[in-house]
Design an enzyme around this catalytic site. Sequence first.
Site, short mmCIF file in Angstrom:
data_model
loop_
_atom_site.label_atom_id
_atom_site.label_comp_id
_atom_site.label_asym_id
_atom_site.label_seq_id
_atom_site.Cartn_x
_atom_site.Cartn_y
_atom_site.Cartn_z
N ASP A 121 40.32 39.09 45.04
CA ASP A 121 40.63 39.58 46.38
C ASP A 121 39.63 39.10 47.43
O ASP A 121 40.01 38.84 48.57
CB ASP A 121 40.75 41.11 46.38
CG ASP A 121 39.41 41.76 46.16
OD1 ASP A 121 38.83 41.52 45.09
OD2 ASP A 121 38.94 42.49 47.05
N THR A 123 38.05 36.19 47.47
CA THR A 123 38.40 34.79 47.77
C THR A 123 39.67 34.74 48.62
O THR A 123 39.77 33.93 49.56
CB THR A 123 38.61 34.02 46.44
OG1 THR A 123 37.42 34.15 45.66
CG2 THR A 123 38.91 32.56 46.67
N ILE A 144 39.42 39.42 35.73
CA ILE A 144 39.59 40.27 34.55
C ILE A 144 40.10 41.65 34.95
O ILE A 144 40.56 42.41 34.12
CB ILE A 144 38.28 40.43 33.73
CG1 ILE A 144 37.20 41.16 34.54
CG2 ILE A 144 37.77 39.09 33.24
CD1 ILE A 144 36.07 41.70 33.67
N ASP A 145 40.02 41.98 36.25
CA ASP A 145 40.41 43.33 36.70
C ASP A 145 41.92 43.49 36.82
O ASP A 145 42.42 44.62 36.83
CB ASP A 145 39.77 43.65 38.06
CG ASP A 145 38.27 43.48 38.05
OD1 ASP A 145 37.66 43.62 36.97
OD2 ASP A 145 37.69 43.20 39.12
N ARG A 189 36.45 47.37 37.93
CA ARG A 189 36.22 47.84 39.29
C ARG A 189 37.01 49.10 39.60
O ARG A 189 36.99 50.04 38.83
CB ARG A 189 36.55 46.73 40.29
CG ARG A 189 35.32 46.16 40.87
CD ARG A 189 35.49 45.22 41.97
NE ARG A 189 36.81 44.67 42.13
CZ ARG A 189 37.18 43.97 43.18
NH1 ARG A 189 36.31 43.74 44.14
NH2 ARG A 189 38.38 43.48 43.27
N GLU A 240 34.96 51.52 34.43
CA GLU A 240 33.71 51.71 35.19
C GLU A 240 33.92 52.44 36.52
O GLU A 240 32.98 53.00 37.08
CB GLU A 240 33.03 50.36 35.43
CG GLU A 240 33.86 49.40 36.29
CD GLU A 240 33.19 48.06 36.55
OE1 GLU A 240 32.05 47.85 36.14
OE2 GLU A 240 33.86 47.21 37.18
N HIS A 290 29.34 42.29 31.22
CA HIS A 290 29.71 40.88 31.43
C HIS A 290 30.18 40.16 30.18
O HIS A 290 30.68 39.04 30.27
CB HIS A 290 28.55 40.13 32.08
CG HIS A 290 28.32 40.56 33.50
ND1 HIS A 290 27.59 41.68 33.83
CD2 HIS A 290 28.78 40.05 34.67
CE1 HIS A 290 27.59 41.83 35.14
NE2 HIS A 290 28.30 40.86 35.67
N ARG A 293 33.55 38.93 30.58
CA ARG A 293 33.85 37.77 31.43
C ARG A 293 33.57 36.45 30.72
O ARG A 293 33.88 35.38 31.25
CB ARG A 293 33.02 37.85 32.71
CG ARG A 293 33.35 39.04 33.60
CD ARG A 293 33.65 38.60 35.00
NE ARG A 293 32.55 37.86 35.57
CZ ARG A 293 31.70 38.35 36.49
NH1 ARG A 293 31.82 39.60 36.91
NH2 ARG A 293 30.75 37.60 36.99
#
Length: 397
Positions: A121, A123, A144-145, A189, A240, A290, A293
């Site tokens: 989002d 970018t 990944i969200d 997120r 998270e 991480h 990711r």
Amino acid sequence: MARKKKRIGILTGGGDCPGLNAAIRAVVRTAEVEFDMDVVGFRDGFEGLVQNKYFEITLSQASGLLARGGTILGTSNRSDPFNYPVLQGDNEEYVYLDRSSQAVRNFESLGLDCLIAIGGDGTMSASARLIEKGIPIIGIPKTIDNDLVGTDVTFGFDSALVTATDAIDKIHTTAQSHHRAMIVEVMGRYTGWLALSSGLAGGGDIILLPEFPYDIEAICEQVRVRNARGKTFSIVVVGEGARQQGGELVFRSKIKQSSESTRLGGISHQVAAQIEGLTNIECRVTILGHLLRGGIPSAYDRILATRFGVEAVHMAEQGSFGSMVTLQGSKLGTIPISEVAGKMRPLTVENSLIKTAVSLGICLGVPVGEDLNKYYENPIPEDTASAASLAAANSSE
Ligand code: F6P
């Protein structure tokens, strides 16, 4: 007269994820093999566009990338051209400047026909504003969200899901041996896509999502009911961005130079302390962070990233700019980047994965069997959705 060879730019922005290199490979191969175009790669996201850091990516440089994690271009989630961090003064303090005009000048000086921006989002928000300033951009969604609007799936999500599921499987056996409640925290997120999917895939007994602020009594009740059934361990998967009813989000750090300056993380320690305090069952916390990711992309993500990359180059050939490639069901489509910018896509009560979890008797942090609508809260903070515009209003070139 010979047609001018087209030249397209490409960058990867925001947090990295598995599949970025597969998308870059697809763009370069399609550009060169199908349309005889040149491709210029900007280094480190929008930083490369602002600072004119780029290189020509040839077919041979794009070879061998399909299964490689990370991004050969580098990326950054601190390089919004409209709110660009620059070190100034004797104390080397960061000031934030609007460097978007420099980005436009660099784009034009390279003689590019368009820019393919692969990102989330942040970018897409910066892209929407660069489009208004005249840069023809095509977006490719990754994260990944899985929280971008307009697309059912972003690439990177499936690979993170595979990693999280593998971790939960491993946690399961040690939970069983020690009769513990094991709390596994995953990224994602402000939305619960990754927590819900990995919780389902890994057989979580309790799944805490940002969309349903949790009631600690409901969680402990589920743990007690399991114990009474002879299941002396529990797996709690926590997004998270989860928080207690009436409670606060838990952040692990603040990063001033990023236009979204907060980083979530650590709520699982609170959950563990609460369960232990109320049930006397020993708890342990694992924060996957991480790890989610990194690594090689799953087969699903390789294919999705490849389809997105090919489609983006087809759009470049047709001169169709200003949109992001999407996947709806199994079909590729597009959505104007202006409709993606500044938004996130939370889970809803109607989501079929939520319904699946309910049918299985999984506790979503609220009393099992009760109407979920009573507990749902839109988890997207308003200040995050408007972060890009706020940041821009405070800066100047
Ligand atoms: O958006 C991807 C993501 O991994 C989120 O899940 C997480 O909250 C955030 O990025 C972490 O960002 P950073 O890499 O800056 O710590």
